[in-house]
Design a protein around this motif. Structure first.
Motif: not given
Lengths: 451, 451
Positions: B263, B268, B272-277, B281-282, B285
Motif C-alpha cells: 500500500l 495509500v 487504510e483497511e482493505l475492505s474499508g468504506n 478511502a478518500v 488517498r
C-alpha cells in the motif's frame, strides 16, 4: 543473547580478523551464532566466505549454509570445498536444506556430492530432489517421528525417544500403519498423560490436515496460516507418509511470495534476484519496458490526432500531462488495494460489485476535489473559466476511470485465471493515459478553440 | 480433511440454511472448522453473523472470533452478544486473542466486558491491554508452561502435565527462579530422556533468545525468522517472564507488514483497511493525490516554459509523454527492487554503491534499447533523423536518471531515517517527469527549431 543486528563494528572485526591468522579468526567467529555468520556472509567476498566455511566445525558450517539466502548461493561454497569436509557438512544438514542447496547445482555436480556421502542420506536427498522446489514435496523434511498404531504406551514412548535422538526439535508425532499409511497424529502431551495400559490406537487424533506432495507452496502456506499449524504432514497419492512441512519453512515462503508480489506489481520479473547483476536485470525488465513503450505510443497517437489543438493552445500540452499523471496515481492506489485484497481472500460477486462501486465513488470524489484545485489555478493563472471547466471535467472523468479500471481489471483478470499483480498495471495505465490525454484535448477542441 | 477453499456452494448452503430454522443451521455449521466459519463470515451480513455466533458453543465461537481478521471486526459481534454468552466466550479465548479483540473497543465497553468475567482472566487481559498492539507485549500470550529451576525431574514433569491441562499446544517449557526471573528453557525431550535423579537446574538450556515487551513486532518477527524459533519468551525490564510470542502470531504480522509495504509503495495510507468504506478511502488517498498534483504542476511548468516550441512542433507534445512515462516505469522497477532489498537486509556502503552503479548501467542499456526503437519509429513516420536523435538521447537520458534516482533515493531516505516505501515514489516520479519533459523539449528547441 538478545536481538542481533549486523553493524559496521561486527563487519570490521571480521575483516580485521580475516587479515590475521586462522587462530585469531576462529576466536572471533566463536562469538557469532550460525545465522549471524550467514548474514555477515552477505557482505564478504567469495574468498573470505570459503576460508571461513572451511574453518568452521561441520555442524556449525552446515547451519550457516542452511541459513544463507538462495541469493548468496551456498551451493557455490559447497562445490569449492574439500570433498571430505563437504561430505561431513552435507550429512549434518537437514534433508530439506541439503536438497534446497544441492538442487541449485548441475546434475553431474549433484551426483559427485551425493556419491561420497552416507548411502541412506543420499537416498533420502535423491528422493526429495524429485519434487519441484515450489511444492510441498520440495519444502518438506523427511526427518520425522512416526510410530506404529499398534504399539502400546511404553513401546511408543521408547520409540519416540529413540527417534528424537537425531532431531533437534519435534512438534508432532505421526501415527502410521504397517504400510506407512498415515493414520493420524499423536500429541506428546496425550502420550505422557496416558494411563500405562493405553495403546497408540486409543490416543491417535484422526482428525488432521495433510497435503499431497505436489501441492503448490503458496497453498501449503495458506493452510498452515489458516489452521494455525506448526507442521503439516505430506503424503503421496496412496496416503503414505513422506515427510512434513514446518512453519519455519513457511515463513521463508511468505517472505519470498511478498517480494514477488511487490516486484510483479512494479513490472519486474518475479525471477529477478534482488542482488543479481545488471545483465539479469536488463533481461528481466526490458521486455516489460518495450510492452509499455507500445502502449505509450497508443496513448501518444491520441495526442497526434489533436496536433492542431496543441499548436493553437500549447498550454493544454502541460495540463494534459497533469491529468494523465493524476489518473495513473489514483489508479495505482485503487489497484494496490484491490490486488492485495484479492490475494488475501476470494471475493464473492456481491463483494466484487461493492469494491468497484466504492472505487467509482472514491474516484468521483477525489477527482472532483483535485478538479476544483485545477479549476482554481486555471482561474488564477490563465483567468479563463472555460479552460478551468474543461480541466475540472477532464480531471474528474479521468479519476473516475482510474477508480473503475483500478478495481475491475484485477477482478476480471483473476476470474479468467491471469495473475492480476502482473498484468493489471499496464492495462490500467493505458486506460488512464489515453483518457488523460483524450478528455482535455477533446474538450478543449470543442469548447476552447474558435475555428 | 484436506485443503479448504470457500466456494459458492458453501456460501449458498449457509445462506439457504440461514433462511431455515436453528436446528437445520446447526447441522450445516457442524461441518465447518472454526477458521472456515471465520472466512465465511467475511461474506455474510451482520445479522447472519450475530445469529450464528450466538448459536455456536462457546469454545467454537471463541475460535471463530480469534480467527476473524481485524477488518471483519470481531469486537462488534462480542459487543452485541448476551452478556452471559459473552463472558463464556471471552473466558475461552486465549489471553492474547481476547486482548486483541477487546482492545478495539472503547474503554467503557472494555470495562463492561471485563467486569463480568473470571477475575484472574480479567486481570491477565488488563495487563496485556497496557501494551501497544504492535509490540512483543501486545502480541504475546501469557498462557505458558513454566517450572521452577529448583524442582527435580518428577516434580517438574508433574508440574508440566498439570499446567498443560489448560493448553492446546506447547512448544517450550520456561524455567524461572523464585522471583519469576527467566533462567532458561527446558526441552520436553530432555526432561523425558533425563535420569530420574536429574534436576531442572541440570537440564536447563541457558543459551536462549528473548525479547523485551516494548520491542516492535517487526523486530520480533525478524528474530523468530532469523533464528528459526517456534516461540520466543517476553520479559520485562527486570528479566521477569511475562509471556511468549509464538510463530503463528508472527505469520499474521508478516502478512500485515507486506500489505502495508504494498500500500505504501502505491501511495495509500498504511492504515487504510482493505475492505474499508469509501469515506476512509478518500481520507487515506486524497492527501497523497494533492501532493502529487503539486509535483505534477512543477513538471508541467517546464512544459509551459517551452510553449513556443510546442506550438511550432506539436508532435513533440506526444513524444515527451512517451519519454516521461517510460522514465516513470523504469524508475518504478529500480525502486521496487531496491526498496525490497533494503527491507530484507541493511546494505553496506559498498553494496549501496554497487546497487546505484548497477541501476545506472541498467538504465543506460534499457534506455539505449528503447531509444533505438523510438529513433526507428521517428525515421519511419516522421522521416526526420534529427528528431529521431533528439528522442534517442532524451529516452536514454531519462532512463539513466530513472535508474540513478530509483536506486539512490530509497537508500538516502533509509539512511536519514525516512521510510523509503512511503516517500520514494513521489520524489522519483517528479525527477523522471521533469527530465522526461525537459530533455526532449530542450533538445528539440536547440536542434529542431529554425528560429
Amino acid at each position: 543473547m538478545q536481538s542481533f543486528e549486523i553493524d559496521k563494528s561486527d563487519l570490521l572485526r571480521i575483516k580485521t580478523a580475516l587479515e590475521g591468522d586462522d587462530a585469531g579468526l576462529e576466536v572471533v567467529l566463536q562469538e557469532y551464532h550460525a545465522s549471524e555468520i550467514a548474514i555477515l556472509f552477505e557482505k564478504l567476498p567469495q574468498e573470505a566466505k570459503e576460508r571461513i566455511i572451511n574453518m568452521l566445525p561441520a555442524d556449525i558450517a552446515s547451519e550457516v549454509l542452511s541459513e544463507m539466502t538462495e541469493e548468496s548461493h551456498p551451493e557455490d561454497l559447497l562445490l569449492n570445498m574439500h570433498p571430505d569436509k563437504r561430505s561431513d557438512i552435507v550429512e549434518e544438514l537437514d534433508y530439506d536444506d541439503a536438497t534446497d542447496i544441492i538442487s541449485q547445482l548441475e546434475e553431474h555436480e549433484q551426483h559427485e556430492i551425493l556419491q561420497d556421502i552416507d548411502q541412506e542420506d543420499a537416498h533420502n536427498i535423491r528422493a526429495l530432489l524429485k519434487y519441484d522446489e515450489d511444492t510441498a514435496g520440495g519444502l518438506m523434511n523427511s526427518e520425522i517421528i512416526k510410530v506404529n498404531i499398534n504399539l502400546d504406551k511404553k513401546e511408543a514412548l521408547d520409540e519416540i525417544i529413540r527417534q528424537s535422538e537425531e532431531m533437534e526439535e519435534f512438534y508432532t508425532i505421526y501415527v502410521v500403519d504397517d504400510e506407512n499409511v498415515l493414520q493420524g497424529i499423536l500429541s506428546i502431551k496425550s502420550i505422557i498423560k496416558a494411563r500405562s495400559d493405553a495403546r497408540v490406537s486409543d490416543l491417535v487424533d484422526k482428525n488432521f490436515i495433510y497435503v499431497k506432495a505436489e501441492l503448490d507452496q503458496e497453498d501449503v502456506a495458506g493452510l498452515i496460516s489458516q489452521y494455525n499449524l506448526t507442521t503439516i504432514p505430506v503424503v503421496d497419492d496412496n496416503m503414505k507418509l513422506l515427510g512434513r512441512v514446518t512453519v519455519d519453512d513457511i515463513i521463508d515462503v511468505m517472505e519470498q511470495e511478498s517480494t514477488e508480489d511487490i516486484l510483479k506489481i512494479s513490472g519486474v520479473s518475479e525471477d529477478e534476484e534482488l542482488s543479481g547483476n545488471w545483465k539479469e536485470a536488463v533481461k528481466s525488465r526490458l521486455p516489460w519496458l518495450v510492452i509499455n513503450l507500445g502502449t505509450a505510443y497508443l496513448a501518444a497517437s491520441i495526442i497526434r490526432h489533436f496536433d492542431s489543438t496543441v499548436s493553437q493552445l500549447p498550454q493544454i500540452a502541460a495540463y494534459m500531462t497533469i491529468i494523465a499523471g493524476m489518473g495513473g496515481n489514483a489508479a495505482t492506489q485503487s489497484l494496490a488495494v484491490t490486488v492485495r485484497r484479492i490475494s488475501l481472500s476470494d471475493l464473492s460477486d456481491a463483494q466484487a460489485y461493492n469494491t468497484v462501486l466504492k472505487e467509482f465513488l472514491v474516484g468521483l470524489l477525489n477527482g472532483a476535489a483535485n478538479g476544483l484545485i485545477v479549476f482554481a489555478i486555471a482561474m488564477f493563472y490563465d483567468a479563463d473559466p472555460l479552460l478551468g471547466l474543461v480541466l475540472f471535467l477532464a480531471m474528474t472523468g479521468n479519476l473516475v476511470i482510474a477508480g473503475l479500471t483500478g478495481a475491475s481489471i484485477p477482478l476480471v483478470l483473476k476470474r479468467v485465471g491471469i495473475d492480476p499483480a502482473v498484468a493489471s498495471s499496464i492495462i490500467i495505465t493505458t486506460f488512464t493515459d489515453c483518457a488523460g490525454f483524450l478528455l482535455p484535448l477533446w474538450l478543449a477542441s470543442k469548447f476552447l478553440l474558435h475555428s
